[in-house]
Design an enzyme around this catalytic site. Structure first.
Site, PDB file in Angstrom:
ATOM      1  N   LYS A 258       0.862  -1.191   0.000  1.00  0.00           N
ATOM      2  CA  LYS A 258       0.000   0.000   0.000  1.00  0.00           C
ATOM      3  C   LYS A 258       0.893   1.233   0.000  1.00  0.00           C
ATOM      4  O   LYS A 258       1.640   1.469   0.953  1.00  0.00           O
ATOM      5  CB  LYS A 258      -0.913   0.011   1.217  1.00  0.00           C
ATOM      6  CG  LYS A 258      -1.880   1.192   1.231  1.00  0.00           C
ATOM      7  CD  LYS A 258      -2.822   1.124   2.416  1.00  0.00           C
ATOM      8  CE  LYS A 258      -4.011   2.077   2.308  1.00  0.00           C
ATOM      9  NZ  LYS A 258      -3.707   3.448   1.990  1.00  0.00           N
ATOM     10  N   ARG A 263      -4.174   8.680  -5.342  1.00  0.00           N
ATOM     11  CA  ARG A 263      -4.741   7.737  -6.297  1.00  0.00           C
ATOM     12  C   ARG A 263      -4.983   8.462  -7.609  1.00  0.00           C
ATOM     13  O   ARG A 263      -5.534   9.565  -7.613  1.00  0.00           O
ATOM     14  CB  ARG A 263      -6.079   7.260  -5.705  1.00  0.00           C
ATOM     15  CG  ARG A 263      -6.961   6.421  -6.601  1.00  0.00           C
ATOM     16  CD  ARG A 263      -6.725   4.977  -6.321  1.00  0.00           C
ATOM     17  NE  ARG A 263      -7.710   4.080  -6.844  1.00  0.00           N
ATOM     18  CZ  ARG A 263      -8.586   3.414  -6.096  1.00  0.00           C
ATOM     19  NH1 ARG A 263      -8.665   3.642  -4.804  1.00  0.00           N
ATOM     20  NH2 ARG A 263      -9.383   2.538  -6.653  1.00  0.00           N
ATOM     21  N   ARG A 278      -8.858  11.110  -7.209  1.00  0.00           N
ATOM     22  CA  ARG A 278     -10.058  10.382  -6.801  1.00  0.00           C
ATOM     23  C   ARG A 278     -11.261  11.301  -6.674  1.00  0.00           C
ATOM     24  O   ARG A 278     -12.394  10.852  -6.642  1.00  0.00           O
ATOM     25  CB  ARG A 278      -9.826   9.568  -5.523  1.00  0.00           C
ATOM     26  CG  ARG A 278      -9.296  10.336  -4.371  1.00  0.00           C
ATOM     27  CD  ARG A 278      -9.008   9.416  -3.214  1.00  0.00           C
ATOM     28  NE  ARG A 278     -10.230   9.126  -2.479  1.00  0.00           N
ATOM     29  CZ  ARG A 278     -10.274   8.368  -1.395  1.00  0.00           C
ATOM     30  NH1 ARG A 278      -9.187   7.778  -0.959  1.00  0.00           N
ATOM     31  NH2 ARG A 278     -11.383   8.178  -0.745  1.00  0.00           N
ATOM     32  N   PHE A 347      -1.876  -0.326 -10.533  1.00  0.00           N
ATOM     33  CA  PHE A 347      -2.402  -1.564  -9.957  1.00  0.00           C
ATOM     34  C   PHE A 347      -3.692  -2.065 -10.595  1.00  0.00           C
ATOM     35  O   PHE A 347      -4.198  -3.105 -10.214  1.00  0.00           O
ATOM     36  CB  PHE A 347      -2.541  -1.473  -8.430  1.00  0.00           C
ATOM     37  CG  PHE A 347      -3.281  -0.253  -7.923  1.00  0.00           C
ATOM     38  CD1 PHE A 347      -4.644  -0.139  -8.070  1.00  0.00           C
ATOM     39  CD2 PHE A 347      -2.597   0.767  -7.279  1.00  0.00           C
ATOM     40  CE1 PHE A 347      -5.327   0.964  -7.593  1.00  0.00           C
ATOM     41  CE2 PHE A 347      -3.271   1.880  -6.786  1.00  0.00           C
ATOM     42  CZ  PHE A 347      -4.647   1.979  -6.953  1.00  0.00           C
ATOM     43  N   LYS A 430      -7.611  -2.914   3.296  1.00  0.00           N
ATOM     44  CA  LYS A 430      -6.317  -2.290   3.589  1.00  0.00           C
ATOM     45  C   LYS A 430      -5.926  -2.644   5.008  1.00  0.00           C
ATOM     46  O   LYS A 430      -6.775  -2.766   5.894  1.00  0.00           O
ATOM     47  CB  LYS A 430      -6.407  -0.784   3.395  1.00  0.00           C
ATOM     48  CG  LYS A 430      -7.506  -0.148   4.193  1.00  0.00           C
ATOM     49  CD  LYS A 430      -7.671   1.316   3.859  1.00  0.00           C
ATOM     50  CE  LYS A 430      -8.881   1.875   4.589  1.00  0.00           C
ATOM     51  NZ  LYS A 430      -9.189   3.242   4.365  1.00  0.00           N
TER      52      LYS A 430
HETATM   53  P1  AMP Z   1      -7.405   4.772   2.145  1.00  0.00           P
HETATM   54  O1  AMP Z   1      -7.054   6.015   1.418  1.00  0.00           O
HETATM   55  O2  AMP Z   1      -6.799   4.676   3.508  1.00  0.00           O
HETATM   56  O3  AMP Z   1      -8.899   4.499   2.107  1.00  0.00           O
HETATM   57  O4  AMP Z   1      -6.754   3.511   1.395  1.00  0.00           O
HETATM   58  C1  AMP Z   1      -7.096   3.130   0.092  1.00  0.00           C
HETATM   59  C2  AMP Z   1      -6.192   3.836  -0.848  1.00  0.00           C
HETATM   60  O5  AMP Z   1      -4.905   3.241  -0.856  1.00  0.00           O
HETATM   61  C3  AMP Z   1      -6.589   3.769  -2.294  1.00  0.00           C
HETATM   62  O6  AMP Z   1      -7.606   4.671  -2.587  1.00  0.00           O
HETATM   63  C4  AMP Z   1      -5.287   4.108  -3.000  1.00  0.00           C
HETATM   64  O7  AMP Z   1      -5.177   5.512  -3.124  1.00  0.00           O
HETATM   65  C5  AMP Z   1      -4.222   3.666  -2.027  1.00  0.00           C
HETATM   66  N1  AMP Z   1      -3.361   2.573  -2.499  1.00  0.00           N
HETATM   67  C6  AMP Z   1      -2.039   2.513  -2.281  1.00  0.00           C
HETATM   68  N2  AMP Z   1      -1.504   1.405  -2.802  1.00  0.00           N
HETATM   69  C7  AMP Z   1      -2.518   0.712  -3.377  1.00  0.00           C
HETATM   70  C8  AMP Z   1      -2.605  -0.530  -4.071  1.00  0.00           C
HETATM   71  N3  AMP Z   1      -1.533  -1.310  -4.270  1.00  0.00           N
HETATM   72  N4  AMP Z   1      -3.828  -0.923  -4.506  1.00  0.00           N
HETATM   73  C9  AMP Z   1      -4.920  -0.157  -4.291  1.00  0.00           C
HETATM   74  N5  AMP Z   1      -4.898   1.026  -3.643  1.00  0.00           N
HETATM   75  C10 AMP Z   1      -3.711   1.458  -3.182  1.00  0.00           C
END
Ligand code: AMP
Length: 564
Positions: A258, A263, A278, A347, A430
């Site tokens: 991650k 994004r 996003r 990804f 996550k």
């Molecule tokens: P969060 O922002 O905490 O909701 O975590 C999800 C976000 O992690 C996604 O919206 C992406 O921006 C980010 N992300 C980072 N690495 C990845 C990955 N390998 N696959 C999907 N999302 C990822």
């Protein structure tokens, strides 16, 4: 010449807003809106799409980059010119009435009735003028916008002024969100909810969805799909309760590093590359190297790929804050490009010559591996391992390695899942090293004392409830450095709607990511919960108010915390 007499009057829309505002019950709002859409479908079908968007207070579909570009200052100036009062008087009225819409209504009511000889405003006239405003750019654009706004408002009744001004500032405030509108479309045209939902996910245009629902029914809606050039909301991740359980539940999982950046959804259409955040904001001009990398790495068929952009120094990721300096930048881009170099980790692939989002993730990943030529350090694929419950150690190893390398944690993905835009489901999870945080919106604040009396030092934060309303959750006063406090002070001033003593109400706009030690029950805040030891981690300019955390999430963290 269109037959103006037969065109639908803006007053009809005003009546809709008022009736929707008169009830707090979502089912009633839905029924009112459904009847209205049906009526528009019968009487003015060619304008159904436009009117559907206006019922939410929007001029453009979500995917569109067009915006009115009118701030509250310019709007206040227009109001002051039309009603013949000073800007200060408009400001006072806003403070008294609570918002710019009600204030306009009040001021328009007081103005001498000069509208007797003007023809009643039609929905089309309002819409056309607002579109015209959005189209204006370049020299003297503010003056030109002001002129159109003034002309429009001068033909408005007090009630019409209330809603035109709110629409201009994108704050309709009648308690109707996309969810209610989707239900209303489904009710009005007798279409199953899932079909409306999916058509919306793929097009990001509820106007189009309403029009197709009416004209072509289920069959037409099912044919709607995503198109390169029009961004869709990204699929979102839920928290994993623990990597082992998550892998077991999925049967086997694709686990990935991650990355902590932003994004991006990258669209290639007819050789043209566009990069969206996003929030569906187009940041292509700010990050030119990303388009260069993409051009080198992927053959220019029409496609949509997704990934995370991070900033690296000597191969190591550096603080997330740097990336904001890049994506918000309008000038000096070439210099910053050298100072703050970006790496893109791809990804997913949602479209490659045709839509691929319904294919299982494992096939989409294979396709991605086939079509992408890696550019080390510049454009790479997310690091990924395939893990079964028996080999779950591999997930832990990747997690540890990712943290060691300075990344954020692990993504655990269901290999058989399709891509579901805009949904936060169990198919993508996550698992982070750092404690959980909440993204909350500032709805008010309190000025400091002594030397800090001119600055808001404590911010009142709110989350989203089930009806898309906002409920307060906590005050936060720590975590912000002096520079950020000053910046926030300036932004806050333009958002204030009411001042009582040291306390202010603010238009919800600033989003803060907040860490905390515990969630507790509390009667002090509207949500019924509160945060212990809240600390601002960062200001989130990369997400919108639709993305802030919800009552559900807070309730679930509260439950989980109790279990631990
Ligand atoms: P969060 O922002 O905490 O909701 O975590 C999800 C976000 O992690 C996604 O919206 C992406 O921006 C980010 N992300 C980072 N690495 C990845 C990955 N390998 N696959 C999907 N999302 C990822």
């Amino acid at each position: 010449m269109p037959d103006i007499e037969s065109e639908m009057k803006y007053q009809k829309l005003v009546e809709l807003y008022e009736t929707m505002d008169s009830t707090t019950k979502r089912l009633e709002k839905t029924a009112i809106l459904a009847d209205f859409l049906n009526m528009v479908g019968d009487q003015d079908p060619k304008n159904l799409a436009v009117i559907t968007l206006l019922s939410l207070g929007r001029i453009f579909p979500t995917w569109s980059e067009e915006e009115l570009g009118i701030g509250s200052k310019l709007l206040m100036k227009a109001i002051s010119l039309v009603v013949g009062v000073t800007i200060e008087e408009v400001e006072d009225q806003i403070r008294d009435s609570g918002d710019i819409g009600s204030a306009s209504q009040e001021l328009f009511q007081r103005k001498v009735q000069s509208t007797l000889f003007t023809r009643a405003l039609t929905i089309n006239k309002v819409h056309e003028n607002l579109v015209k405003i959005a189209d204006i750019s370049g020299g003297r654009s503010q003056n030109k916008k002001l002129e159109i706004l003034r002309e429009l408002l001068s033909s408005a009744s007090p009630h019409e002024a209330k809603y035109i001004t709110r629409t201009v500032l994108e704050q309709l405030r009648v308690g109707v969100g996309e969810g209610t509108l989707k239900d209303a479309i489904s009710q009005a045209f007798d279409i199953p909810k899932e079909v409306v939902e999916r058509a919306h996910m793929l097009t990001n245009d509820l106007g189009l969805v309403a029009e197709v629902a009416r004209e072509q029914g289920i069959v037409g809606l099912k044919k709607l799909t995503l198109k390169p050039g029009k961004p869709v909301k990204p699929m979102l991740a839920q928290l994993s309760p623990g990597y082992k359980d998550s892998i077991r539940e999925m049967g086997y999982a694709l686990c990935e590093t991650k990355y902590d950046g932003i994004r991006v959804q990258i669209h290639c259409k007819d050789d043209e590359i566009n990069i969206f955040t996003r929030r569906l904001e187009n940041i292509s001009p700010a990050v030119p190297e990303i388009a260069d990398y993409i051009k080198k790495a992927i053959k220019p068929f029409d496609f949509i790929v997704e990934g995370e952009i991070i900033v690296t120094k000597e191969g190591k990721p550096i603080s997330f804050q740097y990336i904001l300096q890049r994506v918000r930048r309008k000038y000096d881009i070439e210099r910053l490009r050298k100072e703050i170099p970006l790496t893109l980790y791809l990804f997913d692939v949602l479209y490659y010559k045709k839509p691929t989002l319904d294919e299982p993730l494992k096939d989409r990943r294979n396709l991605l591996e086939q079509i992408v030529q890696i550019l080390p350090g510049k454009l790479e694929l997310s690091k990924q391992v395939k893990v079964t419950p028996e080999t779950s150690q591999k997930a832990l190893d990747l997690f540890n390695q990712s943290i060691e390398e300075g990344h954020e944690g692990l993504m655990i993905k269901d290999p058989n899942a399709p891509y579901t835009p805009g949904l936060r489901g169990k198919k993508m999870l996550k698992w982070k090293a750092t404690p959980e945080t909440l993204d909350l919106v500032v709805v008010g604040g309190t000025y400091g004392i002594g030397k800090r009396a001119h600055l808001i030092g404590s911010f009142l934060l709110a989350l989203r409830d089930e009806n898309n309303g906002l409920k307060t959750l906590a005050h936060v006063a720590t975590g912000l450095d002096d520079k950020t406090l000053l910046e926030l002070g300036e932004i806050s001033e333009s958002l204030i709607t009411r001042k009582v003593g040291r306390k202010v109400d603010m238009i919800p706009s600033i989003i803060m990511e907040v860490a905390f030690s515990e969630i507790v029950k509390s009667p002090e805040y509207e949500s019924g919960y509160s945060l212990r030891f809240p600390v601002v981690k960062r200001i989130r300019k990369d997400i919108s108010i639709d993305d802030i955390d919800t009552m559900d999430r807070v309730a679930s963290i509260y439950q989980n915390m109790k279990i631990i």
